[in-house]
Design an enzyme around this catalytic site. Structure first.
Site, mmCIF file in Angstrom:
data_model
loop_
_atom_site.group_PDB
_atom_site.id
_atom_site.type_symbol
_atom_site.label_atom_id
_atom_site.label_comp_id
_atom_site.label_asym_id
_atom_site.label_seq_id
_atom_site.Cartn_x
_atom_site.Cartn_y
_atom_site.Cartn_z
ATOM 1 C CE LYS A 1 -28.112 20.600 -11.841
ATOM 2 N NZ LYS A 1 -27.381 21.872 -11.705
HETATM 3 N N1 GLU Z 1 -24.226 22.165 -10.039
HETATM 4 C C1 GLU Z 1 -23.523 23.375 -10.307
HETATM 5 C C2 GLU Z 1 -24.405 24.327 -11.102
HETATM 6 O O1 GLU Z 1 -25.603 24.253 -11.029
HETATM 7 C C3 GLU Z 1 -22.175 23.130 -10.950
HETATM 8 C C4 GLU Z 1 -22.198 22.411 -12.256
HETATM 9 C C5 GLU Z 1 -20.813 22.011 -12.769
HETATM 10 O O2 GLU Z 1 -19.821 22.348 -12.140
HETATM 11 O O3 GLU Z 1 -20.776 21.357 -13.797
HETATM 12 O O4 GLU Z 1 -23.931 25.225 -11.736
#
Ligand code: GLU
Length: 433
Positions: free
Chosen positions: A123
């Site tokens: 993240k």
């Molecule tokens: N931000 C989204 C999540 O928390 C998507 C992450 C992604 O598609 O890699 O799942």
């Protein structure tokens, strides 16, 4: 004259009730520890899996529109890559912190394992207030952040995507910055891109659609007819606003909606499409006609069949979990309920669809996008949605089965499944060197 020895009244020992720990990173570790206990993982393996693999903190100097340079702080955390490249979004928000990004990275690792796609978890986040920045400032921030984290991202090692207050345009800038640096176009370095440039049909709606598929299965378990079921949604971003629209298409009744400024409530039903148009015009859904004003806090305790927290962390806590009246809580946000709240909800018989299952549709279609980029081939939206449905339903039943086998609520069941999968991958790979 008698003197009565006057004793000073002793101060009462301060009895402060033990407060719930709301640190997201420690919460993510508590959730992990519960599963590790059920799985009887050995101490060394637990240490490997409960801490991030790699953390990068960067300073991002940006020339603001007024000519001054402002330095922002950003992070990229890779929690685990045992099952594949790190995968997860980038968040732009004033309350981003390293502990929040560490928690979000861990949740991504468990999420990709829950739905069994070949990714690890990562993240990113930048401490900023995108609502107070111009588009040009956001572009410069994005490009410089991308170039600062460039040494650790890439289509085979770590693939960012949108999260809170980032979107397809931000992904296009990230992809362009990466490609300009490497000297050739690398579509697969980020997902959630615009359709015009390597994006996948269905990705924009995928998080909400995945929530919908999970809710459909939960309704069968709880014997609730989705047609006519009452739904309250906290948060009107990508997940919340689209979930409202998809649920209306299924003839559910949206009785409350909210965004960061507050909410609207009408027990007879609201029109999410009107809410979207109102928000586009005024910047918020607060004050839209057809409903009365309600606070974000009060929305959570409304009498309804389905409650969807679709905003930020720690909104259902020990303090208000008892007031939740919904029969199903579907976590479109990451980390909206605390471990203590989980216990209360479970005791009350609330069916919880935990974040790492409920909102996994986004990363699942991100995986489809990445596969299409690698094959230079494009699927249709109905193909994408059908494949998403298969993945979500399979994950739902896998988790439900474990919840019955171990007599645990759905979050712990999802963690047992996910942590078990990552532990297996780690063990067969063995320890280097
Ligand atoms: N931000 C989204 C999540 O928390 C998507 C992450 C992604 O598609 O890699 O799942």
């Amino acid at each position: 004259m008698s003197t009565v020895a006057k004793t000073m009244p002793r101060p009462m020992p301060a009895v402060t009730p033990p407060r719930e720990d709301l640190n997201p990173y420690r919460i993510s570790q508590m959730q992990f520890d519960i599963a590790a206990e059920y799985l009887k993982l050995d101490t060394g393996l637990r240490q490997v899996l409960r801490t991030p693999k790699r953390i990068l903190e960067v300073s991002i100097p940006v020339k603001m529109d007024n000519g001054q340079v402002k330095v922002f702080t950003g992070y990229r955390v890779q929690h685990n890559i045992a099952r594949g490249p790190a995968k997860g979004g980038v968040r732009y928000h004033p309350s981003v912190s390293l502990d929040e990004v560490k928690a979000l990275a861990a949740w991504m690792a468990w999420k990709t394992a829950t739905v069994n796609i070949p990714f690890g978890g990562g993240k990113g986040g930048v401490i900023c207030d995108p609502k107070r920045m111009s588009k040009a400032e956001l572009e410069r921030l994005t490009r410089r952040y991308t170039s600062e984290i460039l040494p650790i991202i890439g289509p085979d090692c770590d693939i960012p995507a949108p999260d809170v207050y980032t979107d397809a345009q931000v992904m296009a800038w990230m992809m362009d910055t990466y490609s300009m640096t490497t000297g050739h176009t690398v579509l697969g370095v980020v997902t959630g891109k615009p359709i015009a440039m390597g994006g996948s049909p269905g990705r924009h709606e995928a998080t909400a659609r995945g929530v919908l598929y999970a809710i459909e299965e939960a309704c069968k378990v709880k014997r609730i007819n989705l047609r006519g079921a009452s739904v309250a949604i906290q948060g009107f971003g990508n997940a919340g606003s689209i979930a409202a629209r998809l649920l209306l298409e299924r003839k559910a009744k949206i009785i409350a909606l909210s965004d960061s400024r507050g909410g609207v409530h009408n027990p007879r039903g609201l029109d999410p499409l009107k809410a979207m148009r109102f928000k586009e015009r005024t910047g918020s859904i607060v004050g839209m006609p057809g409903g009365s004003r309600i606070s974000n806090e009060d929305l959570l305790s409304l009498k309804c069949d389905i409650l969807i927290p679709a905003a930020l962390e720690n909104v259902i806590t020990l303090e208000n979990a008892e007031q939740v009246q919904a029969k199903i809580v579907a976590e479109a946000a990451n980390g909206p309920s605390t471990p203590r709240a989980d216990e209360v909800l479970a005791r009350k018989g609330v069916f919880l669809l935990p974040d790492i299952l409920a909102n996994a549709g986004g990363v699942t279609v991100s995986y489809f996008e990445w596969v299409q980029n690698h094959y230079s081939y494009s699927w249709t939206e109905s193909e994408v949605n059908a494949k998403l449905g298969e993945v979500m339903r399979r994950a739902f039943f896998d988790v439900l089965e474990i919840s019955k086998k171990y007599h645990v609520h759905m979050r712990t069941a999802a963690y047992i499944l996910a942590v078990g999968r990552v532990a297996d991958a780690t063990l067969v790979r063995g320890l280097f060197p």
